[in-house]
Design an enzyme around this catalytic site. Sequence first.
Site, short mmCIF file in Angstrom:
data_model
loop_
_atom_site.label_atom_id
_atom_site.label_comp_id
_atom_site.label_asym_id
_atom_site.label_seq_id
_atom_site.Cartn_x
_atom_site.Cartn_y
_atom_site.Cartn_z
CE LYS A 272 -3.90 -2.33 2.17
NZ LYS A 272 -4.63 -2.64 3.41
CD GLN B 197 -3.45 -4.18 6.58
OE1 GLN B 197 -3.37 -3.24 5.83
NE2 GLN B 197 -4.10 -5.29 6.25
CG ASP C 43 -9.54 0.33 4.81
OD1 ASP C 43 -9.17 0.06 3.64
OD2 ASP C 43 -8.87 0.05 5.81
#
Length: 289
Positions: A58, A102, A125
Amino acid sequence: MSASNHPLILDGKAVAARVRADVAQRVREFVALHGRAPGLAVVQVGQDPASSVYVRNKKKACAEAGIQSFSHDPPATVTRQELLALVDLLNRDSQVDGILVQLPLPAGLDANEIMDAIDPHKDVDGFHPTNTGLLAQKRPALRPCTPYGVMRLAQEYAIPLSGARATVVGASNIVGRPMALELLLAGCTVTVCHTRTRDLAAEVARADVVVAAIGKPQMIPGAWIKPGAAVFDVGINRLADGTLVGDVDFAGASLRAGWITPVPGGAGPMTIAMLLSNTLEAALRRMAR
Ligand code: NAD
């Protein structure tokens, strides 16, 4: 749907590269206008090796698109209060447009509580209940990356969705549920299947669009696929010999499908591309507020 005997393989790698190039171009325009790059804070708690790979990818993708990433790597022993304080700091940091925590978090930390603490405007997200709720109410803001990536793939290949029967197999908060909401938004008649579904074969067999997000290697046999259907395989499963396979039997399904995503190289690469797109989107929205 497509009458061809040869399915069109949906090239997620190529489409993701196009999305990323487009984001990079728009990031350059953002920098020229605002004198700073869009910023993504990436929080990784502990040292889970799989998470480290995802986080590294990422950050690399951010750098390639000109997005600045800020790393925060608290140890697995971080307390709930310390992590909430970090999220609060990032919520108030004007250089930070997106916050990514995460998952999974180490045992003892409640992922829902941490995600709920993220400012919905920075929730790249798309997992915050506010963003899920907005998607459910037909007014999407920041959209969960994996389902959003599937929609982008469908759009790139002009797969007809309006009025189509869609079956989503899997009902998780991060893939199945938002996927169903996306397909509903696009005008599909949507069925969501899960472990308690009675006749999965029949639900898949009548679908013009199938999305598999189960996490069980090749669980959907090709024989279930309606001829001409569009098949999106979100599953990523590693077999004992190291090969990656999806949730659909690709070889069998290819004999019937009109369109199909390979694993790897289908839905997977789209997820990071949509994360970059969401980060830019969050930055643009924030500057416009
Ligand atoms: P999950 O375990 O949270 O959810 C799985 C869902 O599948 C559940 O709703 C469960 O009810 C359903 N299910 C399980 N067995 C079933 C069965 N026999 N019949 C019908 N339904 C069944 O998983 P998830 O986080 O949604 O991920 C699903 C898959 O997608 C995994 O392989 C994961 O690795 C992959 N994934 C890929 C990406 C990507 O970037 N492409 C992103 C997230 C997840």
